[in-house]
Scaffold this motif. Structure first.
Motif, mmCIF file in Angstrom:
data_model
loop_
_atom_site.group_PDB
_atom_site.id
_atom_site.type_symbol
_atom_site.label_atom_id
_atom_site.label_comp_id
_atom_site.label_asym_id
_atom_site.label_seq_id
_atom_site.Cartn_x
_atom_site.Cartn_y
_atom_site.Cartn_z
ATOM 1 N N ILE A 109 0.919 -1.167 0.201
ATOM 2 C CA ILE A 109 -0.122 0.017 -0.086
ATOM 3 C C ILE A 109 0.889 1.452 0.188
ATOM 4 C CG2 ILE A 109 -1.750 1.394 1.314
ATOM 5 C CD1 ILE A 109 -2.855 -1.248 2.282
ATOM 6 N N CYS A 110 1.890 1.363 0.851
ATOM 7 C CA CYS A 110 2.628 2.476 1.025
ATOM 8 C C CYS A 110 3.992 2.703 0.298
ATOM 9 C CB CYS A 110 3.085 2.762 2.590
ATOM 10 S SG CYS A 110 1.718 2.569 3.732
ATOM 11 N N PHE A 111 4.277 1.442 -0.210
ATOM 12 C CA PHE A 111 5.555 1.414 -1.118
ATOM 13 C C PHE A 111 5.404 1.377 -2.503
ATOM 14 C CE2 PHE A 111 6.358 1.372 3.470
ATOM 15 C CZ PHE A 111 7.463 2.302 3.643
ATOM 16 N N THR A 112 4.208 1.512 -3.012
ATOM 17 C CA THR A 112 3.992 1.079 -4.465
ATOM 18 C C THR A 112 4.702 1.621 -5.528
ATOM 19 O OG1 THR A 112 2.137 2.393 -4.485
ATOM 20 C CG2 THR A 112 1.912 -0.026 -3.715
ATOM 21 N N ASN A 113 5.343 2.826 -5.220
ATOM 22 C CA ASN A 113 6.004 3.561 -6.553
ATOM 23 C C ASN A 113 7.038 4.523 -5.613
ATOM 24 O OD1 ASN A 113 4.679 6.068 -5.488
ATOM 25 N ND2 ASN A 113 2.948 5.196 -6.828
ATOM 26 N N ALA A 114 7.896 5.027 -6.480
ATOM 27 C CA ALA A 114 9.001 5.807 -5.961
ATOM 28 C C ALA A 114 8.535 6.864 -4.965
ATOM 29 C CB ALA A 114 10.003 6.347 -6.921
ATOM 30 N N PHE A 115 7.542 7.643 -5.674
ATOM 31 C CA PHE A 115 7.158 8.772 -4.629
ATOM 32 C C PHE A 115 6.432 8.314 -3.289
ATOM 33 C CE2 PHE A 115 3.477 11.364 -3.404
ATOM 34 C CZ PHE A 115 4.205 12.797 -3.038
ATOM 35 N N ARG A 116 5.689 7.453 -3.299
ATOM 36 C CA ARG A 116 5.158 6.967 -1.984
ATOM 37 C C ARG A 116 6.278 6.427 -1.082
ATOM 38 N NH1 ARG A 116 -0.530 3.722 -2.596
ATOM 39 N NH2 ARG A 116 -1.902 5.550 -3.247
ATOM 40 N N LEU A 169 27.378 -16.750 8.531
ATOM 41 C CA LEU A 169 27.847 -16.407 7.305
ATOM 42 C C LEU A 169 28.883 -15.995 7.229
ATOM 43 C CD1 LEU A 169 24.462 -15.346 5.631
ATOM 44 C CD2 LEU A 169 25.328 -17.490 5.554
ATOM 45 N N GLU A 170 30.045 -16.443 6.269
ATOM 46 C CA GLU A 170 31.348 -15.949 6.339
ATOM 47 C C GLU A 170 31.471 -14.502 5.673
ATOM 48 O OE1 GLU A 170 33.623 -19.157 4.920
ATOM 49 O OE2 GLU A 170 33.824 -20.015 6.799
ATOM 50 N N LYS A 171 30.482 -14.420 4.481
ATOM 51 C CA LYS A 171 30.408 -13.172 3.590
ATOM 52 C C LYS A 171 29.046 -12.761 3.565
ATOM 53 C CE LYS A 171 34.425 -15.039 0.748
ATOM 54 N NZ LYS A 171 34.592 -15.252 -0.814
ATOM 55 N N THR A 172 29.073 -11.493 3.451
ATOM 56 C CA THR A 172 27.741 -10.893 3.249
ATOM 57 C C THR A 172 27.562 -10.104 1.971
ATOM 58 O OG1 THR A 172 28.521 -8.891 4.329
ATOM 59 C CG2 THR A 172 27.634 -10.669 5.801
ATOM 60 N N GLU A 173 26.317 -9.850 1.743
ATOM 61 C CA GLU A 173 26.070 -9.331 0.442
ATOM 62 C C GLU A 173 26.063 -7.773 0.767
ATOM 63 O OE1 GLU A 173 22.471 -8.333 -2.593
ATOM 64 O OE2 GLU A 173 22.181 -9.573 -0.937
ATOM 65 N N THR A 174 26.848 -6.853 0.011
ATOM 66 C CA THR A 174 26.878 -5.464 -0.087
ATOM 67 C C THR A 174 25.823 -4.898 -0.581
ATOM 68 O OG1 THR A 174 29.419 -5.670 0.391
ATOM 69 C CG2 THR A 174 28.434 -3.387 -0.399
ATOM 70 N N PHE A 175 25.028 -4.053 -0.326
ATOM 71 C CA PHE A 175 24.050 -3.501 -0.884
ATOM 72 C C PHE A 175 24.443 -2.320 -1.502
ATOM 73 C CE2 PHE A 175 21.374 -5.331 3.003
ATOM 74 C CZ PHE A 175 21.287 -6.729 2.451
ATOM 75 N N ARG A 176 24.282 -2.155 -2.949
ATOM 76 C CA ARG A 176 24.643 -1.310 -3.443
ATOM 77 C C ARG A 176 23.606 -0.460 -3.892
ATOM 78 N NH1 ARG A 176 29.588 -0.667 -2.595
ATOM 79 N NH2 ARG A 176 29.390 1.122 -4.245
ATOM 80 N N SER A 177 23.068 0.703 -2.856
ATOM 81 C CA SER A 177 21.940 1.508 -2.858
ATOM 82 C C SER A 177 22.329 2.807 -3.528
ATOM 83 C CB SER A 177 21.393 1.556 -1.670
ATOM 84 O OG SER A 177 22.287 2.053 -0.744
ATOM 85 N N SER A 178 21.345 3.309 -4.274
ATOM 86 C CA SER A 178 21.769 4.788 -4.630
ATOM 87 C C SER A 178 20.494 5.511 -4.849
ATOM 88 C CB SER A 178 22.164 4.444 -6.078
ATOM 89 O OG SER A 178 21.186 4.028 -7.094
ATOM 90 N N TRP A 179 20.351 6.798 -4.632
ATOM 91 C CA TRP A 179 19.433 7.649 -4.682
ATOM 92 C C TRP A 179 19.314 8.479 -5.993
ATOM 93 C CZ3 TRP A 179 18.615 13.160 -4.977
ATOM 94 C CH2 TRP A 179 17.436 13.437 -4.611
ATOM 95 N N PRO A 180 18.172 8.549 -6.475
ATOM 96 C CA PRO A 180 16.704 8.503 -6.139
ATOM 97 C C PRO A 180 16.197 7.440 -6.293
ATOM 98 C CG PRO A 180 16.581 9.631 -8.207
ATOM 99 C CD PRO A 180 18.104 9.335 -7.931
ATOM 100 N N HIS A 181 16.715 6.285 -6.802
ATOM 101 C CA HIS A 181 16.071 4.954 -7.121
ATOM 102 C C HIS A 181 15.674 4.428 -5.652
ATOM 103 C CE1 HIS A 181 15.787 0.638 -7.578
ATOM 104 N NE2 HIS A 181 14.762 0.906 -8.723
ATOM 105 N N ASP A 182 16.517 4.512 -4.896
ATOM 106 C CA ASP A 182 16.537 3.889 -3.491
ATOM 107 C C ASP A 182 15.947 4.838 -2.590
ATOM 108 O OD1 ASP A 182 17.142 1.224 -4.192
ATOM 109 O OD2 ASP A 182 19.275 1.873 -4.694
ATOM 110 N N CYS A 183 15.440 4.402 -1.391
ATOM 111 C CA CYS A 183 14.952 5.489 -0.558
ATOM 112 C C CYS A 183 15.919 5.515 0.548
ATOM 113 C CB CYS A 183 13.477 5.055 0.064
ATOM 114 S SG CYS A 183 12.314 4.893 -1.077
ATOM 115 N N VAL A 184 17.084 6.192 0.286
ATOM 116 C CA VAL A 184 18.337 6.414 1.295
ATOM 117 C C VAL A 184 18.745 7.892 1.309
ATOM 118 C CG1 VAL A 184 19.019 4.037 0.670
ATOM 119 C CG2 VAL A 184 19.865 5.853 -0.823
#
Length: 401
Positions: A109-116, A169-184
């Motif tokens: 409901i709240c996270f259906t698109n980039a604006f929301r 877990l010996e290794k972890t995934e690195t999240f390559r987030s970027s704005w504005p696509h990601d809410c960061v």
């Protein structure tokens, strides 16, 4: 295999850009909510001075020693943010800075698109999957883990356990987030900005508030019924298990304040006709804040049993029967024994039951008679099925929210 994964450090606060935008979003919504409640409806508030004293005492995040959980019934799609309009604007403007509530919002409901997604993320809403609508729902989802960590202490510039992986877990995934696509936060001191996906196949990443020291021992509000429930006698549904994680798992038991909401169901009742999207005015609204719960008396034995389970699970994972789970390990994704084990499940049934009794005390203080004991049992609602909405056979109205 070393469970202590040395990962990226935490930071003190989000950037000034993010803090300003988030504060302005929350303040603007609070002002609109207050205007609507007191100018267009008749609103009364009970127990507010005591609650405000508690919030003011938590204004300095460096001085907070435990989190805060407020819990209430859920009678309208507007309950949040409308009910927070009862807080004075002076609080929202000053004492509310980095001291406002976090809440869980439905991902579908709240996270259906980039604006929301950006709007609700700035409004301190965490994306939550519901089992009836997503395979990623349930108590082990990353967002509930974020909630547990927000209710715990966070230290800046120290190594942080990744809250979104399992131990071992010996290794972890690195999240390559970027704005504005990601809410960061695009100007975060950490690069890439602290983020997490709400589910395994979520293409968007969201701000990870538990990576900022300013969010130590935060305030979380939750509607444990998990859906809107409108009834003539103001009875409540059973409380779902997710809330148990917020009580049992933080290193220190959070303060708990029960609340009871009345009248917002008249503003947005499920029987309303066209135009459905317009809130009704001229209604009587009441928000009642109960007293702080004696958490040791109510939840102390459950937390001790949970700690024993967690320590035993941790000892098994490091092959040391005498190992005790360190405090910094709080807020990891649940292992199978802690998620589906018989005793863990029993604790998650009992904790919401006790919490519901605390909210019922506030309901009783409003003059309502004791409800049918069957109302608090999950079995009572099995006949509805997981996706039922609308009018029920007992005359109540339900809505997924």
């Amino acid at each position: 295999m070393n469970p202590h994964n040395d990962l990226d450090p935490n930071t003190e606060v989000p950037s000034f850009f993010w803090r300003s935008l988030s504060h302005q979003t929350i303040f603007s919504v609070a002002a609109i909510s207050r205007l609507f409640l007191f100018a267009f409806n008749k609103t009364e508030v009970h127990g507010l001075p005591r609650f405000l004293d508690l919030l003011v005492s938590r204004s300095d995040y460096k001085a907070r020693r435990r989190g805060l959980v407020t819990v209430s019934n859920h009678v309208s799609v507007l309950d949040d943010p409308l009910i927070w309009g009862v807080l004075p604007l002076s609080f929202a403007a000053f004492h509310g800075y980095m001291n406002h509530r976090w809440i869980f919002g439905s991902h579908d409901i709240c996270f259906t698109n980039a604006f929301r997604s950006h709007f609700f993320t700035l409004g301190q809403t965490l994306p939550t999957h519901r089992l009836a609508h997503s395979k990623h729902g349930g108590i082990a989802q990353p967002t509930l883990t974020e909630g547990v960590r927000l209710l715990s202490s966070i230290f800046a510039r120290q190594s942080s356990w990744n809250p979104h992986i399992r131990r071992g877990l010996e290794k972890t995934e690195t999240f390559r987030s970027s704005w504005p696509h990601d809410c960061v936060d695009p100007f975060s001191d950490i690069s890439p900005p602290p983020s997490y996906p709400s589910g395994l196949d979520d293409h968007r990443h969201y701000l990870a508030p538990s990576r900022y020291a300013c969010n130590s021992n935060s305030w979380i509000h939750i509607f444990p019924e998990g859906m809107i429930h409108q009834s003539r006698d103001k009875s409540m549904r059973y409380f779902k298990w997710g809330v148990a994680r917020l009580i049992l798992e933080p290193a220190e038991c959070p303060d708990v304040v029960p609340m009871f909401i009345e009248g917002t169901d008249d503003i947005m009742h499920e029987t309303r006709q066209f135009p459905r999207f317009i809130p009704r005015i001229g209604k009587k609204v009441s928000v009642t804040f109960g007293r702080e719960v004696d958490t040791e008396a109510v939840f102390g034995d459950l937390r001790r049993r949970w700690k024993e389970l967690r320590d035993a699970d941790y000892a098994a994972s490091v092959h040391d029967p005498h190992a005790s789970c360190p405090q910094e390990a709080v807020g990891l994704l649940l292992t199978d024994p802690l998620c589906r084990g018989e005793e863990a499940m029993e604790l998650r049934r009992e904790c919401p039951r006790r919490l519901r009794l605390e909210v019922l005390k506030v309901r009783r203080s409003r003059g309502y008679p004791d409800e049918d004991p069957k109302a608090g049992l999950a079995e009572t609602y099995l006949r509805e099925g997981p996706g039922r909405e609308g009018r029920q056979s007992d005359g109540t109205w339900l809505k997924d929210a």
